[in-house]
Design a protein around this motif. Structure first.
Motif, PDB file in Angstrom:
ATOM      1  N   SER A  89       0.830  -1.203   0.000  1.00 35.46           N
ATOM      2  CA  SER A  89       0.000   0.000   0.000  1.00 35.46           C
ATOM      3  C   SER A  89       0.862   1.250   0.000  1.00 35.46           C
ATOM      4  O   SER A  89       2.041   1.221   0.360  1.00 35.46           O
ATOM      5  N   LEU A  90       0.237   2.347  -0.416  1.00 37.48           N
ATOM      6  CA  LEU A  90       0.865   3.663  -0.473  1.00 37.48           C
ATOM      7  C   LEU A  90      -0.038   4.637   0.266  1.00 37.48           C
ATOM      8  O   LEU A  90      -1.231   4.730  -0.036  1.00 37.48           O
ATOM      9  N   ARG A  91       0.522   5.367   1.242  1.00 36.78           N
ATOM     10  CA  ARG A  91      -0.263   6.317   2.027  1.00 36.78           C
ATOM     11  C   ARG A  91       0.446   7.662   2.059  1.00 36.78           C
ATOM     12  O   ARG A  91       1.672   7.722   2.169  1.00 36.78           O
ATOM     13  N   PHE A  92      -0.360   8.746   1.987  1.00 33.39           N
ATOM     14  CA  PHE A  92       0.182  10.096   2.012  1.00 33.39           C
ATOM     15  C   PHE A  92      -0.035  10.729   3.383  1.00 33.39           C
ATOM     16  O   PHE A  92      -1.019  10.445   4.062  1.00 33.39           O
ATOM     17  N   GLY A  93       0.887  11.630   3.754  1.00 35.19           N
ATOM     18  CA  GLY A  93       0.706  12.373   4.992  1.00 35.19           C
ATOM     19  C   GLY A  93      -0.443  13.352   4.897  1.00 35.19           C
ATOM     20  O   GLY A  93      -1.142  13.612   5.873  1.00 35.19           O
ATOM     21  N   HIS A  94      -0.674  13.935   3.691  1.00 37.78           N
ATOM     22  CA  HIS A  94      -1.762  14.885   3.462  1.00 37.78           C
ATOM     23  C   HIS A  94      -2.463  14.511   2.163  1.00 37.78           C
ATOM     24  O   HIS A  94      -1.807  14.283   1.150  1.00 37.78           O
ATOM     25  N   THR A  95      -3.786  14.472   2.187  1.00 37.34           N
ATOM     26  CA  THR A  95      -4.529  14.283   0.945  1.00 37.34           C
ATOM     27  C   THR A  95      -4.619  15.585   0.163  1.00 37.34           C
ATOM     28  O   THR A  95      -4.831  15.571  -1.048  1.00 37.34           O
ATOM     29  N   ALA A  96      -4.444  16.720   0.856  1.00 33.32           N
ATOM     30  CA  ALA A  96      -4.435  18.034   0.216  1.00 33.32           C
ATOM     31  C   ALA A  96      -3.529  18.947   1.016  1.00 33.32           C
ATOM     32  O   ALA A  96      -3.496  18.879   2.247  1.00 33.32           O
ATOM     33  N   ALA A 109       0.981  24.640  -1.926  1.00 34.67           N
ATOM     34  CA  ALA A 109       2.256  24.603  -2.632  1.00 34.67           C
ATOM     35  C   ALA A 109       3.368  25.029  -1.683  1.00 34.67           C
ATOM     36  O   ALA A 109       3.147  25.788  -0.734  1.00 34.67           O
ATOM     37  N   ASN A 110       4.568  24.506  -1.904  1.00 33.35           N
ATOM     38  CA  ASN A 110       5.758  24.813  -1.106  1.00 33.35           C
ATOM     39  C   ASN A 110       5.667  24.269   0.314  1.00 33.35           C
ATOM     40  O   ASN A 110       6.434  24.678   1.185  1.00 33.35           O
ATOM     41  N   GLN A 111       4.746  23.338   0.561  1.00 26.88           N
ATOM     42  CA  GLN A 111       4.675  22.681   1.856  1.00 26.88           C
ATOM     43  C   GLN A 111       5.236  21.266   1.742  1.00 26.88           C
ATOM     44  O   GLN A 111       5.339  20.704   0.653  1.00 26.88           O
ATOM     45  N   GLN A 112       5.596  20.699   2.890  1.00 28.55           N
ATOM     46  CA  GLN A 112       6.201  19.373   2.893  1.00 28.55           C
ATOM     47  C   GLN A 112       5.133  18.285   2.879  1.00 28.55           C
ATOM     48  O   GLN A 112       4.184  18.323   3.651  1.00 28.55           O
ATOM     49  N   GLN A 113       5.318  17.336   1.992  1.00 30.09           N
ATOM     50  CA  GLN A 113       4.450  16.168   1.895  1.00 30.09           C
ATOM     51  C   GLN A 113       5.253  14.939   2.319  1.00 30.09           C
ATOM     52  O   GLN A 113       6.494  14.942   2.261  1.00 30.09           O
ATOM     53  N   SER A 114       4.575  13.910   2.757  1.00 29.28           N
ATOM     54  CA  SER A 114       5.244  12.668   3.127  1.00 29.28           C
ATOM     55  C   SER A 114       4.432  11.498   2.598  1.00 29.28           C
ATOM     56  O   SER A 114       3.223  11.609   2.382  1.00 29.28           O
ATOM     57  N   LEU A 135       9.175   8.542   2.816  1.00 29.93           N
ATOM     58  CA  LEU A 135       9.775   9.617   2.022  1.00 29.93           C
ATOM     59  C   LEU A 135       9.121  10.933   2.415  1.00 29.93           C
ATOM     60  O   LEU A 135       7.896  11.013   2.550  1.00 29.93           O
ATOM     61  N   ALA A 136       9.944  11.963   2.611  1.00 33.19           N
ATOM     62  CA  ALA A 136       9.452  13.323   2.841  1.00 33.19           C
ATOM     63  C   ALA A 136      10.004  14.208   1.733  1.00 33.19           C
ATOM     64  O   ALA A 136      11.192  14.131   1.405  1.00 33.19           O
ATOM     65  N   PHE A 137       9.152  15.031   1.136  1.00 35.15           N
ATOM     66  CA  PHE A 137       9.583  15.909   0.053  1.00 35.15           C
ATOM     67  C   PHE A 137       8.729  17.166   0.075  1.00 35.15           C
ATOM     68  O   PHE A 137       7.653  17.201   0.682  1.00 35.15           O
ATOM     69  N   ARG A 138       9.213  18.204  -0.597  1.00 34.31           N
ATOM     70  CA  ARG A 138       8.511  19.489  -0.609  1.00 34.31           C
ATOM     71  C   ARG A 138       7.863  19.709  -1.969  1.00 34.31           C
ATOM     72  O   ARG A 138       8.488  19.518  -3.012  1.00 34.31           O
ATOM     73  N   VAL A 139       6.600  20.121  -1.934  1.00 35.58           N
ATOM     74  CA  VAL A 139       5.879  20.440  -3.164  1.00 35.58           C
ATOM     75  C   VAL A 139       6.460  21.730  -3.749  1.00 35.58           C
ATOM     76  O   VAL A 139       6.757  22.670  -3.002  1.00 35.58           O
TER      77      VAL A 139
END
Length: 257
Positions: free
Chosen positions: A27-34, A37-42, A86-90
């Motif tokens: 499975s694949l899960r996101f830290g935020h569904t929305a 911009a320029n915020q960190q996603q995981s 994984l943590a990355f920035r939009v």
């Protein structure tokens, strides 16, 4: 007596170069569904083998695509539980409202593919479908922390048709940090999102961004919410009353001689 001989022919087939599995329990899960911009996603990848057991030591890559622009990441190999992160920035200017993510899990002959997407608030996708009318009510108009507020969203097409089961995202931009919410509208196109205010420290006017999508129809709305910080009511304490003391008993003076 003759003993018959049986000739056994064993066919040995070469193993394929890899096995592709789409639904092995990974499975694949996101830290935020929305998010903005320029915020960190995981994201979190949970890898499982074909029997559903944890797949440790697997190589994992992720490709995040913003429109036509992909960004590829190589994650750490999965741990003993089959997990990796994984943590990355939009990007500050992604040029799209939806980012698509493709993940590949490889371990020996086993290869799995996962996919997902998340919404980027405040950006429109080029060549989007018809507009979606979004109406929002904030209840109550002034909320006192830590009581929750509620965002009531209704969606309909430009022709006035109800948009049932619309996906609704909200970003509530508190001074203490943004809160991201998601809800799915009911059959009448009505969605309700509960806004927690437990972390509010000061009275503030909070900006609220709403994005909605129904098929190829998209819409957005921006509003504000007034949140008042709670004021602790002092508990009256009884004043200390000194305990009465006994008056000294007068004594007679000695008679002079």
């Amino acid at each position: 007596m003759r003993v018959p001989f049986v000739l056994a022919i064993v066919c040995v087939c070469a193993a394929p170069s890899h096995v592709s599995a789409q639904s092995a329990g990974s499975s694949l899960r996101f830290g935020h569904t929305a998010l903005e911009a320029n915020q960190q996603q995981s994201l979190k990848v949970v890898a499982r083998d074909l029997s559903g057991s944890a797949l440790a030591g697997a190589a994992v890559t992720a490709s995040v695509r913003y429109g036509k622009v992909p960004r590829t990441y190589r994650l750490h190999r999965t741990d003993s539980s089959g997990d990796t992160y994984l943590a990355f920035r939009v990007p500050a200017h992604p040029g799209t409202s939806i980012a698509t993510v493709g993940v590949t899990i490889s371990n020996g002959y086993l290869e799995q593919a996962l996919s997902g997407s998340f919404h980027i608030l405040g950006f429109s996708t080029p060549a989007a479908g018809p507009a979606l009318r979004v109406a929002t009510r904030l209840l109550p108009s002034v909320v006192v922390a830590p009581e929750p507020a509620y965002i009531v969203v209704t969606a309909e097409t430009s022709s006035g048709r109800l948009a049932p089961h619309t996906n609704v995202w909200a970003a509530v931009l508190f001074a203490e940090g943004p809160v991201h919410l998601f809800a799915r509208a009911d059959s009448a196109g009505l969605a309700t999102l509960r806004v927690p205010t437990t972390n509010v420290q000061v009275t503030e006017r909070v900006r609220v961004k709403i994005a909605a999508q129904w098929g190829r129809n998209r819409g957005a709305f921006t509003s504000t919410l007034m949140v008042e910080a709670s004021v602790a009511t002092p508990v009256p304490t009884a004043a200390a009353i000194p305990a009465p003391t006994d008056s000294p008993t007068p004594t007679s003076l000695p008679t002079p001689t």
